[in-house]
Design an enzyme around this catalytic site. Structure first.
Site, PDB file in Angstrom:
ATOM      1  N   ARG A 138      54.659 -22.433  95.234  1.00 39.34           N
ATOM      2  CA  ARG A 138      52.936 -21.879  94.831  1.00 39.34           C
ATOM      3  C   ARG A 138      52.604 -23.031  95.533  1.00 39.34           C
ATOM      4  O   ARG A 138      52.551 -23.987  95.530  1.00 39.34           O
ATOM      5  CB  ARG A 138      52.304 -21.764  93.852  1.00 39.34           C
ATOM      6  CG  ARG A 138      50.362 -21.630  93.844  1.00 39.34           C
ATOM      7  CD  ARG A 138      49.494 -21.278  92.960  1.00 39.34           C
ATOM      8  NE  ARG A 138      50.252 -19.934  92.522  1.00 39.34           N
ATOM      9  CZ  ARG A 138      50.217 -20.203  90.734  1.00 39.34           C
ATOM     10  NH1 ARG A 138      49.823 -21.170  90.308  1.00 39.34           N
ATOM     11  NH2 ARG A 138      50.440 -18.465  90.553  1.00 39.34           N
ATOM     12  N   ARG A 252      44.617 -26.482  79.820  1.00 42.06           N
ATOM     13  CA  ARG A 252      44.687 -24.962  80.456  1.00 42.06           C
ATOM     14  C   ARG A 252      44.092 -25.245  82.007  1.00 42.06           C
ATOM     15  O   ARG A 252      44.055 -26.875  82.364  1.00 42.06           O
ATOM     16  CB  ARG A 252      43.989 -24.291  79.679  1.00 42.06           C
ATOM     17  CG  ARG A 252      44.551 -22.409  80.458  1.00 42.06           C
ATOM     18  CD  ARG A 252      45.216 -22.820  79.497  1.00 42.06           C
ATOM     19  NE  ARG A 252      45.767 -21.099  78.789  1.00 42.06           N
ATOM     20  CZ  ARG A 252      45.882 -20.399  79.827  1.00 42.06           C
ATOM     21  NH1 ARG A 252      46.686 -20.399  81.243  1.00 42.06           N
ATOM     22  NH2 ARG A 252      46.161 -18.629  80.067  1.00 42.06           N
ATOM     23  N   LYS A 253      44.654 -24.372  82.823  1.00 41.94           N
ATOM     24  CA  LYS A 253      44.076 -24.148  84.333  1.00 41.94           C
ATOM     25  C   LYS A 253      42.346 -23.994  84.551  1.00 41.94           C
ATOM     26  O   LYS A 253      42.074 -24.070  83.320  1.00 41.94           O
ATOM     27  CB  LYS A 253      45.355 -23.379  84.781  1.00 41.94           C
ATOM     28  CG  LYS A 253      44.123 -21.365  84.515  1.00 41.94           C
ATOM     29  CD  LYS A 253      44.695 -20.707  85.291  1.00 41.94           C
ATOM     30  CE  LYS A 253      44.032 -18.770  84.689  1.00 41.94           C
ATOM     31  NZ  LYS A 253      44.601 -18.242  85.481  1.00 41.94           N
ATOM     32  N   GLY A 502      49.061  -6.649  87.114  1.00 46.82           N
ATOM     33  CA  GLY A 502      49.952  -6.260  86.602  1.00 46.82           C
ATOM     34  C   GLY A 502      50.526  -6.231  84.903  1.00 46.82           C
ATOM     35  O   GLY A 502      50.937  -6.032  83.992  1.00 46.82           O
ATOM     36  N   CYS A 507      45.966 -12.210  87.393  1.00 43.19           N
ATOM     37  CA  CYS A 507      46.474 -12.429  88.242  1.00 43.19           C
ATOM     38  C   CYS A 507      45.220 -11.630  89.570  1.00 43.19           C
ATOM     39  O   CYS A 507      45.131 -12.439  90.439  1.00 43.19           O
ATOM     40  CB  CYS A 507      47.460 -13.103  88.363  1.00 43.19           C
ATOM     41  SG  CYS A 507      47.418 -14.050  87.413  1.00 43.19           S
ATOM     42  N   GLY A 508      44.646 -10.385  89.685  1.00 44.46           N
ATOM     43  CA  GLY A 508      44.736  -9.602  90.608  1.00 44.46           C
ATOM     44  C   GLY A 508      43.401  -9.360  90.739  1.00 44.46           C
ATOM     45  O   GLY A 508      42.087  -9.066  91.267  1.00 44.46           O
TER      46      GLY A 508
END
Length: 584
Positions: A138, A252-253, A502, A507-508
């Site tokens: 990424r 975390r992110k 998914g 993430c979507g």
């Protein structure tokens, strides 16, 4: 280390509750729902020991968890304690690791954790479950701006991996390339540096790609060009691609965006920090939203701070918030470590965080027009030029597509491409007299249409279980198949944004979609385990943003087409198509 004085800014004094601006219209571009506040707790009600930073600086500028806070940690925190992840980059550890065969790497826990966890600090994600020995890489691509040279280089990397190589446009305006093998990584990192790219700090407990207006600088309706700000943020986050260890050990992110238009293309309500353009006393600056996030167990919209900051202070504000999150954030249950959990614990929702800059008479126009469609041909603010938005089916590209995009950017535009959070691409700076020739190009006629159907144009899909080990179902091919089958059954009067993810990590971003599909497993009518999806409905983007609610749980994927067609008729004004006799 952040001083106690600077940390105190993040706690609302009791006196502030009486003058909280939540009782009047919040200035800015987003209408964030704020309940009537209860009195804010006095700062003294937060135990002093809770304000003690839980991390400390060590040699090399790395920040590590203090000894007394090392109980009840999640596994990822333990991996960070065993070995500093950034050392793989800042101390050239990747060069030695890349020379070790995978069999030897897997034989030792330390090196196995290197490839499965620590390499994510370099933007490398091992696809152990589905592509053993291969990685997704990424990039960092502030504002989604990329050049033809960069695109060609990335295409050359994935081309070398044949059928294993491909690229995705992500939901954070970013590139991800697939098929990478570990021995090639040092050379790829050098190649990225040569074309002005980096993959550094793009995974795990780091700040994600700074998002901005994909039409920045060319948009006739933009409020502010977001590119200078997103570039500054990215430079600060990675220390100009050299590595910034002061903020690489977050709990975390953490997501950040800078908003450039009333359309809110940047989806500020799902970012940990969003800068919303606003004026105060005639001076340009930003109102701030904080704490937006999506996770498997909880999701919530960002909330407005009672704060306005001058445009010159974008970086100091970001740094202050990040350091407070780094110092005070929880590191136990991984599902409760995002920044909103810290806000819940320490800050009254009535006033949220405190900075030196009161909003008072700050103001900005607030409107709820429909989000403008950037796909197709649109005039720029520059006379004689247009931008052309291209639809990338579920964000997936092959090397040949990328080489051709680079050629088109050079031949018809200014050698630049813009990526969007909907996984599409914008080609700016096309001379008007060249538009017809561009539209006649085979790539636009056969693959990347500027005029996709109303359902396809809003289709977004995560990686799915083709590559991702966490995904429960296949997403990209299925999203296209279900959409095309639904289009045979019904006609919609307007675009409907359908997102696929998914697994519950989302993430979507199904919670921002008109209709979202989250992968799961269920039993079919015969009692067999099959792939399925929870269906979400009602997500909105724009100035009236709202996160979606669950509509129906665990629908077998093989049954989705009629369910979606009926949902479109019921909620979105779709009309059934006449079907030929005997047609399925």
């Amino acid at each position: 280390m952040a001083s106690s004085a600077s940390l105190q800014r993040f706690l609302p004094p009791s006196a502030h509750a009486a003058s909280s601006t939540s009782s009047r219209r919040r200035p800015g571009l987003a209408r964030a729902a704020v309940s009537v506040p209860s009195p804010a707790p006095a700062a003294g009600e937060v135990p002093a020991e809770r304000l003690e930073p839980r991390v400390e600086e060590r040699a090399g500028g790395y920040w590590v968890l203090k000894e007394k806070y090392r109980t009840g940690l999640n596994p990822q925190e333990k991996v960070k304690l065993e070995k500093e992840p950034m050392g793989l980059f800042m101390e050239d550890g990747i060069k030695d690791l890349s020379k070790i065969p995978m069999e030897e790497i897997d034989a030792a826990k330390l090196t196995k954790d290197d490839v499965d966890v620590r390499l994510k600090w370099l933007g490398l994600f091992h696809r152990r479950k589905h592509q053993y020995g291969r990685f997704m890489m990424r990039l960092k691509l502030p504002n989604g701006v990329t050049t033809s040279e960069q695109t060609r280089y990335l295409a050359s990397v994935i081309e070398a991996y044949g059928a294993d190589g491909c690229a995705d446009v992500t939901t954070r305006q970013n590139w991800q390339i697939r098929g990478v093998t570990l021995p090639d990584v040092p050379a790829i990192l050098e190649g990225l540096r040569a074309v002005g790219l980096t993959s550094l700090q793009s995974g795990m407990d780091n700040v994600r790609n700074p998002v901005g207006n994909p039409l920045a600088g060319v948009d006739p309706d933009e409020i502010v060009d977001t590119r200078p700000y997103t570039n500054l943020l990215s430079s600060y986050i990675t220390s100009n691609s050299q590595g910034n260890p002061t903020i690489t050990n977050l709990p975390r992110k953490w997501n950040v965006c800078v908003v450039g238009t009333h359309d809110l293309y940047e989806h500020p309500h799902i970012n940990d920090l969003a800068y919303m353009p606003a004026l105060k006393d005639g001076k340009f600056g930003f109102n701030l939203l904080v704490g937006g996030f999506i996770s498997p167990k909880r999701w919530g919209e960002a909330l407005p701070l009672d704060a306005w900051v001058p445009g010159d202070d974008v970086i100091p504000v970001c740094q202050a918030i990040l350091e407070a999150y780094r110092d005070l954030g929880n590191r136990g249950n991984r599902q409760k470590t995002r920044m909103m959990w810290l806000i819940d614990e320490l800050v009254s929702k009535a006033s949220l965080l405190q900075f030196e800059y009161p909003i008072h008479d700050a103001s900005a126009a607030d409107r709820s027009d429909a989000v403008r469609d950037y796909l197709g041909v649109h005039p720029q603010k520059q006379e004689g030029l247009s931008y052309v938005g291209l639809h990338v089916p579920v964000g997936r590209l092959q090397a040949a597509d990328m080489f051709e995009l680079a050629r088109l950017a050079d031949e018809y535009g200014s050698g630049e491409l813009r990526l969007t959070v909907e996984q599409n691409i914008v080609l700016p700076n096309v001379r008007n007299e060249r538009i017809d020739a561009l539209l006649a190009e085979p790539l636009l006629r056969e693959r990347l249409s500027p005029r996709p159907s109303l359902l396809l144009k809003g289709l977004v899909a995560c990686t799915g279980n083709q590559f991702c080990g966490q995904a429960i179902i296949e997403t990209k091919a299925r999203a296209l198949q279900v959409t095309r089958e639904v289009e045979k059954r019904v006609a919609v009067p307007r675009p409907v944004r359908m997102h696929w993810t998914g697994c519950p990590n989302s993430c979507g971003q199904v919670q921002v979609a008109d209709i979202g599909f989250m992968g799961c497993l269920t039993k079919d009518s015969d009692g067999n385990i099959c792939e399925a999806a929870d269906i979400f409905v009602g997500g909105r983007v724009g100035s009236d943003s709202h996160l979606a609610d669950v509509y129906r749980k665990a629908v077998p994927c093989k049954d989705l087409v009629p369910v979606v067609a009926d949902l479109l008729v019921e909620r979105f004004g779709a009309v059934p198509r006449e079907r030929e006799e005997g047609e399925e």
